[in-house]
Design a protein around this motif. Structure first.
Motif, mmCIF file in Angstrom:
data_model
loop_
_atom_site.group_PDB
_atom_site.id
_atom_site.type_symbol
_atom_site.label_atom_id
_atom_site.label_comp_id
_atom_site.label_asym_id
_atom_site.label_seq_id
_atom_site.Cartn_x
_atom_site.Cartn_y
_atom_site.Cartn_z
ATOM 1 N N VAL A 40 0.851 -1.197 0.000
ATOM 2 C CA VAL A 40 0.000 0.000 0.000
ATOM 3 C C VAL A 40 0.883 1.241 0.000
ATOM 4 O O VAL A 40 1.684 1.445 0.904
ATOM 5 N N THR A 41 0.743 2.065 -1.032
ATOM 6 C CA THR A 41 1.563 3.262 -1.123
ATOM 7 C C THR A 41 0.743 4.534 -1.104
ATOM 8 O O THR A 41 1.315 5.608 -0.997
ATOM 9 N N ALA A 42 -0.561 4.470 -1.303
ATOM 10 C CA ALA A 42 -1.293 5.722 -1.471
ATOM 11 C C ALA A 42 -2.734 5.573 -0.986
ATOM 12 O O ALA A 42 -3.073 4.631 -0.284
ATOM 13 N N CYS A 43 -3.577 6.504 -1.413
ATOM 14 C CA CYS A 43 -4.921 6.644 -0.881
ATOM 15 C C CYS A 43 -5.809 5.443 -1.177
ATOM 16 O O CYS A 43 -6.795 5.220 -0.479
ATOM 17 N N CYS A 44 -5.503 4.652 -2.220
ATOM 18 C CA CYS A 44 -6.279 3.446 -2.490
ATOM 19 C C CYS A 44 -6.303 2.526 -1.280
ATOM 20 O O CYS A 44 -7.191 1.672 -1.169
ATOM 21 N N GLY A 45 -5.351 2.684 -0.384
ATOM 22 C CA GLY A 45 -5.306 1.860 0.815
ATOM 23 C C GLY A 45 -6.583 1.948 1.631
ATOM 24 O O GLY A 45 -6.990 0.955 2.255
ATOM 25 N N MET A 46 -7.248 3.104 1.599
ATOM 26 C CA MET A 46 -8.497 3.224 2.342
ATOM 27 C C MET A 46 -9.546 2.268 1.778
ATOM 28 O O MET A 46 -10.301 1.645 2.518
ATOM 29 N N GLU A 47 -9.588 2.160 0.442
ATOM 30 C CA GLU A 47 -10.540 1.237 -0.167
ATOM 31 C C GLU A 47 -10.146 -0.202 0.114
ATOM 32 O O GLU A 47 -10.998 -1.068 0.266
ATOM 33 N N PHE A 48 -8.842 -0.437 0.164
ATOM 34 C CA PHE A 48 -8.399 -1.795 0.495
ATOM 35 C C PHE A 48 -8.884 -2.175 1.892
ATOM 36 O O PHE A 48 -9.368 -3.283 2.120
ATOM 37 N N MET A 49 -8.777 -1.212 2.831
ATOM 38 C CA MET A 49 -9.267 -1.478 4.185
ATOM 39 C C MET A 49 -10.763 -1.754 4.157
ATOM 40 O O MET A 49 -11.260 -2.625 4.872
ATOM 41 N N SER A 50 -11.457 -0.988 3.318
ATOM 42 C CA SER A 50 -12.901 -1.176 3.235
ATOM 43 C C SER A 50 -13.235 -2.581 2.741
ATOM 44 O O SER A 50 -14.153 -3.226 3.245
ATOM 45 N N LEU A 75 -0.351 -13.574 -2.902
ATOM 46 C CA LEU A 75 -1.081 -12.576 -3.704
ATOM 47 C C LEU A 75 -0.542 -11.194 -3.352
ATOM 48 O O LEU A 75 -0.654 -10.751 -2.213
ATOM 49 N N LEU A 76 0.052 -10.538 -4.343
ATOM 50 C CA LEU A 76 0.582 -9.195 -4.138
ATOM 51 C C LEU A 76 -0.450 -8.189 -4.610
ATOM 52 O O LEU A 76 -0.824 -8.189 -5.774
ATOM 53 N N MET A 77 -0.951 -7.378 -3.681
ATOM 54 C CA MET A 77 -1.884 -6.307 -4.049
ATOM 55 C C MET A 77 -1.088 -5.018 -4.120
ATOM 56 O O MET A 77 -0.618 -4.516 -3.091
ATOM 57 N N ILE A 78 -0.927 -4.464 -5.307
ATOM 58 C CA ILE A 78 -0.226 -3.194 -5.447
ATOM 59 C C ILE A 78 -1.279 -2.105 -5.339
ATOM 60 O O ILE A 78 -2.043 -1.869 -6.264
ATOM 61 N N VAL A 79 -1.327 -1.462 -4.207
ATOM 62 C CA VAL A 79 -2.406 -0.522 -3.895
ATOM 63 C C VAL A 79 -1.809 0.880 -3.889
ATOM 64 O O VAL A 79 -1.223 1.304 -2.902
ATOM 65 N N GLY A 80 -1.929 1.579 -5.015
ATOM 66 C CA GLY A 80 -1.471 2.968 -5.034
ATOM 67 C C GLY A 80 -0.358 3.203 -6.034
ATOM 68 O O GLY A 80 0.101 2.305 -6.728
ATOM 69 N N THR A 81 0.066 4.461 -6.093
ATOM 70 C CA THR A 81 1.046 4.891 -7.080
ATOM 71 C C THR A 81 2.399 4.239 -6.841
ATOM 72 O O THR A 81 2.862 4.177 -5.708
ATOM 73 N N ILE A 82 3.024 3.789 -7.899
ATOM 74 C CA ILE A 82 4.384 3.284 -7.807
ATOM 75 C C ILE A 82 5.299 4.315 -8.465
ATOM 76 O O ILE A 82 5.086 4.697 -9.613
ATOM 77 N N THR A 83 6.285 4.771 -7.729
ATOM 78 C CA THR A 83 7.234 5.722 -8.306
ATOM 79 C C THR A 83 8.437 4.962 -8.851
ATOM 80 O O THR A 83 8.656 3.797 -8.529
ATOM 81 N N VAL A 133 -4.264 -9.185 -12.781
ATOM 82 C CA VAL A 133 -5.565 -8.529 -12.923
ATOM 83 C C VAL A 133 -5.393 -7.044 -12.613
ATOM 84 O O VAL A 133 -4.727 -6.684 -11.643
ATOM 85 N N TYR A 134 -5.977 -6.213 -13.481
ATOM 86 C CA TYR A 134 -5.945 -4.763 -13.269
ATOM 87 C C TYR A 134 -7.319 -4.308 -12.803
ATOM 88 O O TYR A 134 -8.329 -4.717 -13.368
ATOM 89 N N ILE A 135 -7.357 -3.459 -11.797
ATOM 90 C CA ILE A 135 -8.627 -2.898 -11.345
ATOM 91 C C ILE A 135 -8.608 -1.408 -11.655
ATOM 92 O O ILE A 135 -7.779 -0.678 -11.114
ATOM 93 N N PRO A 136 -9.507 -0.917 -12.531
ATOM 94 C CA PRO A 136 -9.566 0.518 -12.765
ATOM 95 C C PRO A 136 -10.284 1.215 -11.611
ATOM 96 O O PRO A 136 -10.867 0.569 -10.748
ATOM 97 N N GLY A 137 -10.248 2.521 -11.630
ATOM 98 C CA GLY A 137 -10.946 3.285 -10.600
ATOM 99 C C GLY A 137 -9.979 4.100 -9.781
ATOM 100 O O GLY A 137 -8.837 3.721 -9.596
ATOM 101 N N CYS A 138 -10.467 5.230 -9.298
ATOM 102 C CA CYS A 138 -9.572 6.140 -8.589
ATOM 103 C C CYS A 138 -10.256 6.693 -7.355
ATOM 104 O O CYS A 138 -10.706 7.815 -7.369
ATOM 105 N N PRO A 139 -10.362 5.932 -6.276
ATOM 106 C CA PRO A 139 -10.012 4.519 -6.153
ATOM 107 C C PRO A 139 -11.161 3.626 -6.611
ATOM 108 O O PRO A 139 -12.277 4.110 -6.788
ATOM 109 N N PRO A 140 -10.917 2.334 -6.802
ATOM 110 C CA PRO A 140 -11.992 1.424 -7.209
ATOM 111 C C PRO A 140 -12.997 1.186 -6.098
ATOM 112 O O PRO A 140 -12.659 1.269 -4.919
#
Lengths: 181, 188
Positions: A40-50, A75-83, A133-140
């Protein structure tokens, strides 16, 4: 591919047996016991928690247990922006995970870079590691995540995950070279 | 805000201040590069000034600056210095603040460092160096702070290409090389 409603593990097994694909018993087991590593690197983490919390409850699909060590997860969940600066760390985490392993890119930033188009943001995590698998959405929405998880489960059952295909490729090559020798 | 600080500064160092302005009450003084440390020492130590809180240090790149709704005479053009380094200071004692701006030419972007006077400027100057390539002279440790050492160029300069990536790592398994993996594609 018609939509079949399966509510129990047994019904699921029967569905795959009908297609003659239940020979992959280990894969059938794996898909119901995914151990998530949340990168988890960014705000998508809130949706992951949800998704992980009781309201949407990813535990219904057997993927409820986040492990905070890549060595114990598949299972690697890449949640957020990767720099670009994070690229080596992400690759290292992926390399440390147990085989076979799967990757979900959670949100547009992890999938394509999202609205970042500049010097520091990587245009998608698949620049560094293979993504299943790619999940679109900002956040999904959490429903999208559950949908993606189900797609991934089908893919695991089919043996079409990137790491599964790579393992298959490697075993074919190994057999070939053995036969040649 | 009154121009008390600006007037006192101009009276104390008339040779160092190029001009002053207070747009929207934001007191700003343009300082000559070589006099900056002297002016900063005065602002920090003089009992009527006592600027003890460094707020920020940053840089402005005026390249291709085309403001809307301003007279043409105020436009930046290539004869003017390209960079402006801005230091914002605040006094918690007297509750006043000031911005110091130092104009730097493109060919020679050197600026005296204030990191020794206000330690909080240490990392801020490093960031400014990282993003704009301003050489802070006298800085104790002028290295990149956010970007990696392999990075070439200064990304927040206006002439840095937006699309340019400098990756540290990329996948080596794409595209599938038929010579490396002769049996790829045989599987179902």
């Amino acid at each position: 591919m018609g939509v079949e409603l399966t509510t129990t593990r047994l019904e699921d097994a029967a569905k795959w047996a009908k297609q003659g694909k239940l020979a992959r018993i280990p894969d059938w087991g794996r898909k119901f016991s995914l151990f998530t590593y949340p990168f988890v690197t960014a705000c998508c983490g809130m949706e992951f928690m949800s998704v992980a919390a009781p309201k949407y409850d990813i535990a219904r699909f057997g993927a409820e247990f986040p492990r905070f060590s890549p060595r114990q997860s598949d299972l690697l969940m890449i949640v957020g922006t990767i720099t670009e600066k994070q690229g080596p760390a992400l690759k290292r985490v992926y390399d440390q995970m147990a085989e076979p392993k799967w990757v979900i890119a959670f949100g547009v930033c992890a999938s394509t870079g999202g609205f970042y188009q500049n010097y520091h943001a990587m245009p998608g995590a698949d620049q560094v590691i293979p993504v299943d698998v790619y999940i679109p959405g900002c956040p999904p929405r959490p429903e999208q995540v559950l949908d993606a998880l189900m797609m991934l489960m089908d893919r695991i059952q089919d043996g079409r995950g990137h790491s599964q295909l790579r393992l298959k490729r490697e075993s074919i090559i190994a057999k070939q070279t053995e036969a040649e020798e | 805000m009154s121009k008390k600080v600006l007037d006192a500064l101009t009276a104390a160092h008339p040779g160092a201040v190029v001009r002053t302005a207070s747009p929207h009450g934001d007191d700003t003084a343009w300082i000559k590069r070589d006099e900056l440390v002297k002016v900063a020492t005065f602002l920090r130590d003089d009992p009527n000034m006592l600027f003890d809180a460094p707020v920020f240090c940053t840089c402005i790149d005026w390249l291709d600056w085309k403001p809307v709704g301003r007279p043409v005479a105020e436009h930046w053009d290539e004869s003017k210095p390209r960079f402006t380094v801005a230091y914002q200071l605040r006094s918690t004692k007297h509750k006043h603040r000031i911005r110091l701006e130092i104009e730097l030419p493109e060919a020679d972007p050197r600026c005296p460092s204030l990191a020794d006077m206000w330690p909080a400027f240490n990392w801020q100057e490093r960031e400014t160096f990282d993003m704009y390539g301003i050489r802070f002279e006298g800085h104790p440790d002028l290295r990149r702070i956010f970007l990696y050492e392999e990075f070439v160029g200064y990304p927040l300069r206006k002439d840095y290409p937006k699309e340019k990536r400098q990756p540290l790592v990329r996948r080596d398994d794409l595209p599938i090389n038929p010579i490396k993996a002769p049996h790829a594609g045989e599987h179902k």
